[in-house]
Design a protein around this motif. Structure first.
Motif, mmCIF file in Angstrom:
data_model
loop_
_atom_site.group_PDB
_atom_site.id
_atom_site.type_symbol
_atom_site.label_atom_id
_atom_site.label_comp_id
_atom_site.label_asym_id
_atom_site.label_seq_id
_atom_site.Cartn_x
_atom_site.Cartn_y
_atom_site.Cartn_z
ATOM 1 N N MET A 1 -19.607 33.890 -8.480
ATOM 2 C CA MET A 1 -19.385 32.455 -8.586
ATOM 3 C C MET A 1 -20.218 31.890 -9.733
ATOM 4 O O MET A 1 -21.336 32.318 -9.955
ATOM 5 N N PRO A 2 -19.669 30.902 -10.418
ATOM 6 C CA PRO A 2 -20.424 30.278 -11.499
ATOM 7 C C PRO A 2 -21.647 29.547 -10.955
ATOM 8 O O PRO A 2 -21.708 29.184 -9.786
ATOM 9 N N ASN A 3 -22.599 29.329 -11.833
ATOM 10 C CA ASN A 3 -23.794 28.584 -11.453
ATOM 11 C C ASN A 3 -23.484 27.102 -11.354
ATOM 12 O O ASN A 3 -22.515 26.615 -11.915
ATOM 13 N N LEU A 4 -24.329 26.407 -10.664
ATOM 14 C CA LEU A 4 -24.224 24.961 -10.530
ATOM 15 C C LEU A 4 -24.340 24.324 -11.915
ATOM 16 O O LEU A 4 -25.180 24.729 -12.705
ATOM 17 N N LYS A 30 -13.408 23.079 -12.893
ATOM 18 C CA LYS A 30 -11.987 23.116 -13.251
ATOM 19 C C LYS A 30 -11.414 24.511 -13.054
ATOM 20 O O LYS A 30 -10.300 24.665 -12.563
ATOM 21 N N ARG A 31 -12.192 25.540 -13.388
ATOM 22 C CA ARG A 31 -11.745 26.926 -13.164
ATOM 23 C C ARG A 31 -11.629 27.214 -11.668
ATOM 24 O O ARG A 31 -10.647 27.805 -11.208
ATOM 25 N N ILE A 32 -12.640 26.823 -10.899
ATOM 26 C CA ILE A 32 -12.637 27.064 -9.459
ATOM 27 C C ILE A 32 -11.462 26.340 -8.807
ATOM 28 O O ILE A 32 -10.746 26.902 -7.980
ATOM 29 N N SER A 33 -11.252 25.098 -9.182
ATOM 30 C CA SER A 33 -10.170 24.289 -8.624
ATOM 31 C C SER A 33 -8.806 24.914 -8.931
ATOM 32 O O SER A 33 -7.950 25.029 -8.050
ATOM 33 N N LYS A 34 -8.623 25.330 -10.166
ATOM 34 C CA LYS A 34 -7.347 25.950 -10.566
ATOM 35 C C LYS A 34 -7.097 27.233 -9.771
ATOM 36 O O LYS A 34 -5.999 27.451 -9.254
ATOM 37 N N THR A 35 -8.115 28.052 -9.642
ATOM 38 C CA THR A 35 -7.996 29.306 -8.896
ATOM 39 C C THR A 35 -7.673 29.039 -7.423
ATOM 40 O O THR A 35 -6.817 29.697 -6.831
ATOM 41 N N HIS A 36 -8.338 28.053 -6.845
ATOM 42 C CA HIS A 36 -8.110 27.741 -5.428
ATOM 43 C C HIS A 36 -6.679 27.257 -5.208
ATOM 44 O O HIS A 36 -6.025 27.651 -4.239
ATOM 45 N N LEU A 60 -1.530 18.475 -6.259
ATOM 46 C CA LEU A 60 -2.550 18.971 -5.333
ATOM 47 C C LEU A 60 -3.949 18.776 -5.902
ATOM 48 O O LEU A 60 -4.154 18.788 -7.112
ATOM 49 N N SER A 61 -4.890 18.582 -5.013
ATOM 50 C CA SER A 61 -6.296 18.500 -5.408
ATOM 51 C C SER A 61 -7.100 19.418 -4.500
ATOM 52 O O SER A 61 -6.635 19.828 -3.447
ATOM 53 N N VAL A 62 -8.297 19.729 -4.929
ATOM 54 C CA VAL A 62 -9.177 20.573 -4.126
ATOM 55 C C VAL A 62 -10.284 19.686 -3.568
ATOM 56 O O VAL A 62 -10.942 18.950 -4.298
ATOM 57 N N HIS A 63 -10.444 19.763 -2.255
ATOM 58 C CA HIS A 63 -11.376 18.913 -1.515
ATOM 59 C C HIS A 63 -12.551 19.728 -1.006
ATOM 60 O O HIS A 63 -12.382 20.866 -0.573
ATOM 61 N N ASP A 77 -18.526 26.879 -3.174
ATOM 62 C CA ASP A 77 -18.345 27.775 -2.026
ATOM 63 C C ASP A 77 -16.877 27.754 -1.588
ATOM 64 O O ASP A 77 -16.377 26.732 -1.135
ATOM 65 N N ASP A 78 -16.202 28.880 -1.716
ATOM 66 C CA ASP A 78 -14.781 28.970 -1.356
ATOM 67 C C ASP A 78 -14.541 28.583 0.103
ATOM 68 O O ASP A 78 -13.490 28.059 0.445
ATOM 69 N N ASN A 79 -15.522 28.827 0.957
ATOM 70 C CA ASN A 79 -15.390 28.464 2.372
ATOM 71 C C ASN A 79 -15.530 26.964 2.599
ATOM 72 O O ASN A 79 -15.395 26.499 3.727
ATOM 73 N N ASN A 80 -15.820 26.218 1.555
ATOM 74 C CA ASN A 80 -16.001 24.776 1.647
ATOM 75 C C ASN A 80 -14.862 24.020 0.950
ATOM 76 O O ASN A 80 -14.958 22.827 0.727
ATOM 77 N N LEU A 81 -13.788 24.719 0.614
ATOM 78 C CA LEU A 81 -12.722 24.100 -0.166
ATOM 79 C C LEU A 81 -11.388 24.097 0.569
ATOM 80 O O LEU A 81 -11.062 25.030 1.294
#
Length: 120
Positions: A1-4, A30-36, A60-63, A77-81
């Motif tokens: 995962m990328p850093n903060l 933006k990368r994480i959101s697109k992947t999710h 769609l959006s990522v929450h 955190d993928d478990n938080n999306l």
């Protein structure tokens, strides 16, 4: 995962208010959101409710289940999306704006757990 993102790290260290816009504008987010959204191409709440429509697959959006204002460390955190359509995202946003973070989190976690089983 990328850093903060650097700005979020600095705010987190200082324990001051978190500028969530800085996180959401970062290239890493933006990368994480697109992947999710690629992993979950329909609204997870609509899927859970059994009410998948055309709206459930558009805009769609990522929450963040646990809001960034509650825990900045879970921003990637993928478990938080959750992938949500605009109407469903508005429901969670309304709950959080009303101070109902625990209800929003509980519902979001239940939806994520149930729909994750279907996609995998």
């Amino acid at each position: 995962m990328p850093n903060l993102p650097k700005r979020a790290k600095a705010l987190s260290r200082r324990n001051s208010s978190i500028d969530t816009d800085k996180v959401h504008q970062s290239a890493a987010w933006k990368r994480i959101s697109k992947t999710h959204k690629q992993q979950y191409p329909i609204c997870q709440r609509c899927d859970y409710m059994g009410d998948v429509t055309k709206v459930s697959t558009e805009r769609l959006s990522v929450h963040h289940i646990t809001a960034l204002s509650q825990n900045i460390n879970r921003w990637d955190d993928d478990n938080n999306l959750l992938t949500l359509c605009i109407p469903c995202h508005s429901i969670y946003t309304h709950l959080e704006d009303a101070g109902e973070h625990k209800q929003s989190q509980a519902d979001g976690q239940m939806v994520r757990d149930a729909t994750r089983k279907r996609f995998w």
